[in-house]
Design a protein around this motif. Structure first.
Motif, PDB file in Angstrom:
ATOM      1  N   PRO A  28       7.449  -1.534   5.364  1.00 33.46           N
ATOM      2  CA  PRO A  28       7.274  -2.959   5.072  1.00 33.46           C
ATOM      3  C   PRO A  28       7.724  -3.864   6.222  1.00 33.46           C
ATOM      4  CG  PRO A  28       8.067  -1.836   3.130  1.00 33.46           C
ATOM      5  CD  PRO A  28       8.102  -0.832   4.258  1.00 33.46           C
ATOM      6  N   LYS A  29       8.855  -3.561   6.833  1.00 36.55           N
ATOM      7  CA  LYS A  29       9.344  -4.379   7.949  1.00 36.55           C
ATOM      8  C   LYS A  29       8.339  -4.396   9.097  1.00 36.55           C
ATOM      9  CE  LYS A  29      11.770  -2.737  11.236  1.00 36.55           C
ATOM     10  NZ  LYS A  29      11.077  -2.982  12.510  1.00 36.55           N
ATOM     11  N   ILE A  32       5.217  -6.408   8.151  1.00 35.80           N
ATOM     12  CA  ILE A  32       5.486  -7.846   8.165  1.00 35.80           C
ATOM     13  C   ILE A  32       5.528  -8.364   9.599  1.00 35.80           C
ATOM     14  CG2 ILE A  32       7.253  -9.602   7.705  1.00 35.80           C
ATOM     15  CD1 ILE A  32       7.912  -7.898   5.148  1.00 35.80           C
ATOM     16  N   LEU A  35       2.015  -8.526  10.788  1.00 37.37           N
ATOM     17  CA  LEU A  35       1.351  -9.645  10.124  1.00 37.37           C
ATOM     18  C   LEU A  35       1.726 -10.964  10.780  1.00 37.37           C
ATOM     19  CD1 LEU A  35      -0.289 -10.867   7.763  1.00 37.37           C
ATOM     20  CD2 LEU A  35       1.782 -10.669   6.368  1.00 37.37           C
ATOM     21  N   MET A  36       2.996 -11.146  11.062  1.00 33.71           N
ATOM     22  CA  MET A  36       3.446 -12.381  11.718  1.00 33.71           C
ATOM     23  C   MET A  36       2.829 -12.524  13.110  1.00 33.71           C
ATOM     24  SD  MET A  36       5.107 -13.915   9.467  1.00 33.71           S
ATOM     25  CE  MET A  36       5.596 -15.267  10.510  1.00 33.71           C
ATOM     26  N   TYR A  75      -3.571  -6.684   7.392  1.00 36.10           N
ATOM     27  CA  TYR A  75      -2.139  -6.393   7.340  1.00 36.10           C
ATOM     28  C   TYR A  75      -1.545  -6.779   5.994  1.00 36.10           C
ATOM     29  CZ  TYR A  75      -1.393  -4.726  12.081  1.00 36.10           C
ATOM     30  OH  TYR A  75      -1.399  -3.975  13.228  1.00 36.10           O
ATOM     31  N   LEU A  76      -1.986  -7.878   5.416  1.00 34.45           N
ATOM     32  CA  LEU A  76      -1.500  -8.289   4.105  1.00 34.45           C
ATOM     33  C   LEU A  76      -1.897  -7.275   3.033  1.00 34.45           C
ATOM     34  CD1 LEU A  76       0.018 -10.489   2.562  1.00 34.45           C
ATOM     35  CD2 LEU A  76      -2.181 -11.637   2.252  1.00 34.45           C
ATOM     36  N   LEU A  79       0.266  -4.155   3.563  1.00 39.13           N
ATOM     37  CA  LEU A  79       1.629  -4.404   3.108  1.00 39.13           C
ATOM     38  C   LEU A  79       1.708  -4.355   1.584  1.00 39.13           C
ATOM     39  CD1 LEU A  79       4.585  -5.242   3.643  1.00 39.13           C
ATOM     40  CD2 LEU A  79       3.778  -7.619   3.674  1.00 39.13           C
TER      41      LEU A  79
END
Length: 119
Positions: A28-29, A32, A35-36, A75-76, A79
């Motif tokens: 998850p990290k 994220i 994604l950012m 990516y969302l 995740l």
């Protein structure tokens, strides 16, 4: 996009990662962070555009935005799959929360946040 479309795309992404042995990197990290990064790339496209220019993208700029939006979505989706979160259900739930926070009678035409409205 229907729930079936989302589930199918998540399956394709899952297979894509598995075929490349990338599941080990899809914590998850890490997802994220990726994604950012993609949101940052998307924002770069719009950074210096006027509101009018941003609302009427054409040609190469529109194609770049399209690609970055797709990256953000992928990516969302990945995740949410890794976290076992049903995106459609979560979106409906959040929309209901927002309906409660932002009643039409109080917020229509206002950009204020729910905690900025005075009684």
């Amino acid at each position: 996009m229907s729930e079936n479309d989302i589930e199918r795309l998540q399956e394709v992404l899952r297979d894509f990662a598995k075929e490349r042995d990338w599941e080990q990197f899809h914590s998850p990290k890490n997802l994220i962070m990726a994604l950012m990064g993609e949101v940052g790339e998307l924002s770069e496209i719009f950074q210096w555009l006027t509101d009018s220019e941003a609302s009427h993208l054409e040609g190469k700029v529109k194609n770049r935005a399209r690609e970055e939006i797709a990256d953000v979505l992928l990516y969302l989706l990945r995740l949410s799959d890794v976290l076992d979160i049903d995106l459609i259900e979560a979106a409906h739930d959040k929309l209901e929360v927002n309906r409660q926070k932002y009643p039409v009678a109080v917020f229509k035409g206002s950009s204020a946040k729910y905690n900025e409205i005075k009684d």
